[in-house]
Design a protein around this motif. Structure first.
Motif, short mmCIF file in Angstrom:
data_model
loop_
_atom_site.label_atom_id
_atom_site.label_comp_id
_atom_site.label_asym_id
_atom_site.label_seq_id
_atom_site.Cartn_x
_atom_site.Cartn_y
_atom_site.Cartn_z
N LEU A 42 -8.47 -0.32 -0.17
CA LEU A 42 -7.25 -0.33 1.06
C LEU A 42 -6.42 0.43 0.83
N HIS A 43 -5.48 0.89 -0.16
CA HIS A 43 -4.26 1.83 -0.10
C HIS A 43 -4.22 3.32 0.20
N PHE A 44 -5.73 4.15 -0.40
CA PHE A 44 -5.83 5.51 -0.94
C PHE A 44 -7.08 5.35 0.67
N SER A 285 -1.21 -0.55 6.62
CA SER A 285 -1.73 -0.94 7.79
C SER A 285 -2.26 0.94 8.45
N GLN A 286 -2.10 1.73 7.52
CA GLN A 286 -3.01 3.04 7.63
C GLN A 286 -4.54 3.08 7.21
N GLY A 287 -4.44 2.52 5.35
CA GLY A 287 -5.85 1.88 5.37
C GLY A 287 -6.68 0.69 5.46
N ARG A 288 -5.58 -0.44 6.96
CA ARG A 288 -7.10 -1.16 7.66
C ARG A 288 -7.35 -0.75 8.80
N LEU A 289 -6.35 0.51 9.64
CA LEU A 289 -6.81 1.01 10.23
C LEU A 289 -7.78 2.40 10.37
N ASP A 290 -7.94 2.25 8.84
CA ASP A 290 -9.59 3.49 8.45
C ASP A 290 -9.97 2.70 8.35
#
Length: 544
Positions: A42-44, A285-290
């Motif tokens: 999720l992070h990357f 949040s960036q990972g979730r949006l991605d």
């Protein structure tokens, strides 16, 4: 007699448990509820997002690199205030069909104006600025001169209804605003008026086009206006993140609705891309949006979202697992006379036929035992329940074996046996992976259940040595598995190849287990009446 069925049962339960745990692991690794800042996939995984971080100057330089703009011109653009940037960033259409009206008073006006500014920059819409209670003369002159509908993109707290009424004397007025910044941006992004050519119109039903979204927190207004050229260069609609680095509910809901669906291959749908402006959006949040805009198979929309089929299937599996545990505990505590091999068969029947398996198990042992003084126990049962018990004897081992063998096939890959002889005509299907898998499921189940379980059951029933009943046990096992396969294979094919929206799911997807579980339950229902002639001819016991 006890050890072999127990070993086989533990092996089958282990395969099912490993498979279901793999599904759980794959889902948790990309779960949207992962902790803030969590490491891992999720992070990357940010292939659908570009992060334009740093100061407003850094954002300007990043935008210049991304869309090949003159960085010197962007620096001059940065010297302007936000109102001037909006005007400078718009190439107004020579024959506009609408006017965009934005708020001009108060510290919060710059943030509320952002979504409308991005639309105006993309569409070439003329922009006027309005006060809370007044309409500037230049705005009135523009509205009067253009004579086209006006869209007020601000709440009443920033542009009062009295101001809207004053404009309405000159041109039609429509207000579009949300209760908060995030909802405001989403409403503008979803709205479309074809008659005036206003609005992005990016509703969840409208998915066939490549969409870009620019996302920033309200506190990063300066950086967001620095990225305004993205509106025209990539058709980027503006959405709000949270100042705390999170994703507001309206933005989150909207972007998940924008995920593209596909039936067979991801090339069937278009991409969604995100431009994250500023440093406030967290990496979690960036990972979730991605992940939200990542293409997903139809209905399931990827590994973390559930369609109705998955949701019903999980309930189906949960009931089966509960029935499995109940039968094992009930049999061990209250029915010690039942042979262990038969208790295991009933437990797997309850596992694969949720609720119904438990009901039939209880019905099979609710009457008294016929021969309390003999070593081989028998129970008094009506014909239908005798057939159900005889079916459970074969089904309880054969069906789990077929599922376990099928799982190993999808885990390691389907074999193919295509040659020149099979490239044309009906022979082609003989070399396909699915028919080969189904044949292996049947043959493997027969060859494993025969020596490990059914030969011992026949020997106990007839009171004869195992070697004398081995041939008879093979025939009974093969015949029983044919009865189960009639229902199981046909429903399995239908679910995996026709009904399943993912078109042959993988071993780490819950729909694979749901499809085979349901197919096994139907297989039991088909085999149940077919087992009665076998019971009547005493090839299988219906009283154990």
């Amino acid at each position: 007699m006890t050890r072999a069925p127990a070993i086989l049962a533990m092996t089958l339960a282990g395969v099912a448990a490993i498979g279901l745990l793999l599904v759980l692991e794959e889902n948790v690794q990309v779960a949207p509820w992962a902790e803030h800042g969590a490491e891992g996939r999720l992070h990357f995984q940010t292939k659908n997002a570009n992060r334009l971080g740093g100061s407003a100057a850094d954002v300007r330089r990043a935008v210049a690199r991304a869309i090949y703009l003159d960085s010197t011109a962007l620096e001059r653009f940065a010297a302007l205030d936000w109102r001037e940037r909006i005007r400078a960033g718009i190439e107004v259409d020579a024959r506009p069909r609408h006017v965009v009206a934005l708020p001009d008073e108060g510290e919060e006006a710059a943030a509320w104006a952002l979504p409308g500014a991005y639309w105006a920059a993309f569409a070439g819409s003329p922009v006027v600025f309005l006060g809370r209670e007044t309409v500037p003369d230049d705005a009135l002159d523009s509205i009067r001169r253009l004579g086209v509908p006006v869209y007020v993109l601000a709440p009443e707290t920033l542009v009062s209804e009295r101001v809207a009424e004053e404009i309405a004397r000159l041109a039609p007025v429509r207000r579009i605003a949300g209760d908060d910044l995030a909802e405001h941006a989403v409403r503008i992004t979803e709205y479309r008026d074809a008659a005036t050519d206003f609005g992005w119109g990016r509703e969840h039903e409208d998915l066939p086009t490549v969409f870009h979204f620019v996302i920033a927190a309200p506190a990063d207004v300066d950086a967001a206006y620095s990225a305004l050229p993205l509106a025209q260069a990539v058709a980027g609609a503006f959405l709000f993140a949270g100042d705390d680095g999170g994703v507001p509910g309206p933005t989150d809901r909207y972007l998940w609705s924008q995920r593209g669906d596909w039936f067979v291959t991801p090339s069937e749908t278009s991409f969604r891309h995100l431009w994250l402006v500023g440093d406030r959006v967290s990496y979690a949040s960036q990972g979730r949006l991605d992940l939200a805009v990542e293409k997903g198979p139809y209905l399931s929309k990827g590994p973390v979202a559930l369609g109705p089929l998955e949701a019903l299937g999980i309930v189906f599996l949960a009931l089966g697992i509960a029935g499995f545990g109940f039968v094992l505990l009930h049999g061990a505590r209250l029915l010690p006379d039942v042979p262990p091999a038969m208790r295991i068969a009933w437990a797997f029947t309850a596992l694969l036929v949720p609720v119904g398996g438990v009901v039939l198990y209880l019905a099979a042992y609710r009457r008294p035992r016929l021969n309390p003084d003999e070593d081989t126990p028998k129970w008094l049962r009506p014909p239908a329940v005798q057939a159900a018990a005889a079916t459970a004897m074969g089904f309880g081992y054969g069906a789990p074996l077929m599922i376990a063998i099928g799982y190993l096939f999808v885990y390691y890959g389907f074999p193919l046996a295509f040659g020149e002889w099979a490239m044309d005509g009906a022979e082609f299907v003989l070399g396909a992976g699915m028919p080969i898998m189904m044949a292996a499921m049947y043959v493997g189940a027969v060859l494993l259940a025969w020596p490990f379980v059914q030969t011992g059951m026949q020997a106990m029933m007839l009171g004869a040595p195992r070697r004398e009943v081995a041939g008879r046990a093979l025939g009974v096992t093969a015949l029983s598995m044919v009865a189960v396969s009639l229902g199981m294979m046909s429903v399995g094919w239908f679910m995996l190849m026709e009904r399943d929206p993912m078109m042959m799911p993988h071993e780490d997807e819950i729909l694979w287990f749901v499809s085979l579980w349901l197919a096994a339950a139907v297989g039991y229902l088909v085999a149940w009446p077919l087992n009665w002639p076998i019971v009547r001819t005493r090839l299988k016991p219906g009283t154990m």
